[in-house]
Design a protein around this motif. Structure first.
Motif, PDB file in Angstrom:
ATOM      1  N   PHE A 143       1.593  -6.531   2.262  1.00  0.00           N
ATOM      2  CA  PHE A 143       0.834  -5.312   2.012  1.00  0.00           C
ATOM      3  C   PHE A 143       1.598  -4.045   2.378  1.00  0.00           C
ATOM      4  O   PHE A 143       1.283  -2.970   1.897  1.00  0.00           O
ATOM      5  CB  PHE A 143      -0.516  -5.384   2.713  1.00  0.00           C
ATOM      6  N   PHE A 144       2.603  -4.157   3.230  1.00  0.00           N
ATOM      7  CA  PHE A 144       3.458  -3.009   3.516  1.00  0.00           C
ATOM      8  C   PHE A 144       4.217  -2.614   2.253  1.00  0.00           C
ATOM      9  O   PHE A 144       4.290  -1.426   1.897  1.00  0.00           O
ATOM     10  CB  PHE A 144       4.424  -3.360   4.650  1.00  0.00           C
ATOM     11  N   ALA A 145       4.748  -3.597   1.543  1.00  0.00           N
ATOM     12  CA  ALA A 145       5.452  -3.333   0.283  1.00  0.00           C
ATOM     13  C   ALA A 145       4.487  -2.876  -0.803  1.00  0.00           C
ATOM     14  O   ALA A 145       4.857  -2.062  -1.660  1.00  0.00           O
ATOM     15  CB  ALA A 145       6.204  -4.580  -0.167  1.00  0.00           C
ATOM     16  N   VAL A 146       3.261  -3.364  -0.766  1.00  0.00           N
ATOM     17  CA  VAL A 146       2.242  -2.918  -1.730  1.00  0.00           C
ATOM     18  C   VAL A 146       1.982  -1.435  -1.548  1.00  0.00           C
ATOM     19  O   VAL A 146       1.842  -0.689  -2.523  1.00  0.00           O
ATOM     20  CB  VAL A 146       0.936  -3.737  -1.576  1.00  0.00           C
ATOM     21  N   GLY A 147       1.940  -0.992  -0.302  1.00  0.00           N
ATOM     22  CA  GLY A 147       1.722   0.423  -0.031  1.00  0.00           C
ATOM     23  C   GLY A 147       2.836   1.294  -0.586  1.00  0.00           C
ATOM     24  O   GLY A 147       2.579   2.306  -1.241  1.00  0.00           O
ATOM     25  N   PHE A 148       4.076   0.910  -0.326  1.00  0.00           N
ATOM     26  CA  PHE A 148       5.198   1.688  -0.836  1.00  0.00           C
ATOM     27  C   PHE A 148       5.269   1.652  -2.366  1.00  0.00           C
ATOM     28  O   PHE A 148       5.552   2.663  -3.006  1.00  0.00           O
ATOM     29  CB  PHE A 148       6.519   1.197  -0.250  1.00  0.00           C
ATOM     30  N   ALA A 149       5.017   0.489  -2.950  1.00  0.00           N
ATOM     31  CA  ALA A 149       5.026   0.392  -4.405  1.00  0.00           C
ATOM     32  C   ALA A 149       3.877   1.194  -5.011  1.00  0.00           C
ATOM     33  O   ALA A 149       4.032   1.817  -6.063  1.00  0.00           O
ATOM     34  CB  ALA A 149       4.932  -1.067  -4.840  1.00  0.00           C
ATOM     35  N   GLY A 150       2.743   1.218  -4.337  1.00  0.00           N
ATOM     36  CA  GLY A 150       1.603   2.005  -4.814  1.00  0.00           C
ATOM     37  C   GLY A 150       1.885   3.495  -4.774  1.00  0.00           C
ATOM     38  O   GLY A 150       1.581   4.221  -5.720  1.00  0.00           O
ATOM     39  N   ILE A 151       2.488   3.948  -3.675  1.00  0.00           N
ATOM     40  CA  ILE A 151       2.849   5.363  -3.577  1.00  0.00           C
ATOM     41  C   ILE A 151       3.884   5.714  -4.646  1.00  0.00           C
ATOM     42  O   ILE A 151       3.784   6.761  -5.291  1.00  0.00           O
ATOM     43  CB  ILE A 151       3.371   5.678  -2.163  1.00  0.00           C
ATOM     44  N   SER A 152       4.858   4.840  -4.845  1.00  0.00           N
ATOM     45  CA  SER A 152       5.875   5.085  -5.879  1.00  0.00           C
ATOM     46  C   SER A 152       5.248   5.142  -7.264  1.00  0.00           C
ATOM     47  O   SER A 152       5.605   5.995  -8.085  1.00  0.00           O
ATOM     48  CB  SER A 152       6.942   3.993  -5.850  1.00  0.00           C
ATOM     49  N   PHE A 153       4.308   4.236  -7.524  1.00  0.00           N
ATOM     50  CA  PHE A 153       3.640   4.220  -8.824  1.00  0.00           C
ATOM     51  C   PHE A 153       2.882   5.517  -9.072  1.00  0.00           C
ATOM     52  O   PHE A 153       2.973   6.102 -10.150  1.00  0.00           O
ATOM     53  CB  PHE A 153       2.685   3.020  -8.899  1.00  0.00           C
ATOM     54  N   VAL A 154       2.163   5.979  -8.071  1.00  0.00           N
ATOM     55  CA  VAL A 154       1.382   7.207  -8.229  1.00  0.00           C
ATOM     56  C   VAL A 154       2.294   8.411  -8.435  1.00  0.00           C
ATOM     57  O   VAL A 154       2.088   9.220  -9.343  1.00  0.00           O
ATOM     58  CB  VAL A 154       0.444   7.413  -7.012  1.00  0.00           C
TER      59      VAL A 154
END
Length: 62
Positions: free
Chosen positions: A27-38
């Motif tokens: 979920f740490f990587a999910v957070g960074f990938a989510g921020i990058s996506f946005v």
């Protein structure tokens, strides 16, 4: 236009990373990938809209 395409590709890769990391339960990587996506998704859409409405890249302010 080239910049907006590159930003859109990065946003799509980030979306794939979100799906992959959710499956891995990282979920740490999910957070960074989510921020990058946005962020990259927002800037790609904003750049495309700017190009379509003004006929160029960023507004010149004149």
């Amino acid at each position: 236009m080239f910049l907006s395409i590159i930003l859109l590709i990065v946003a799509l890769i980030s979306a794939v990373a979100i799906i992959r990391e959710v499956r891995r339960k990282n979920f740490f990587a999910v957070g960074f990938a989510g921020i990058s996506f946005v962020v990259f998704g927002w800037f790609s859409i904003a750049t495309i809209i700017s190009i379509l409405t003004t006929g160029g890249g960023a507004p010149t302010g004149h």
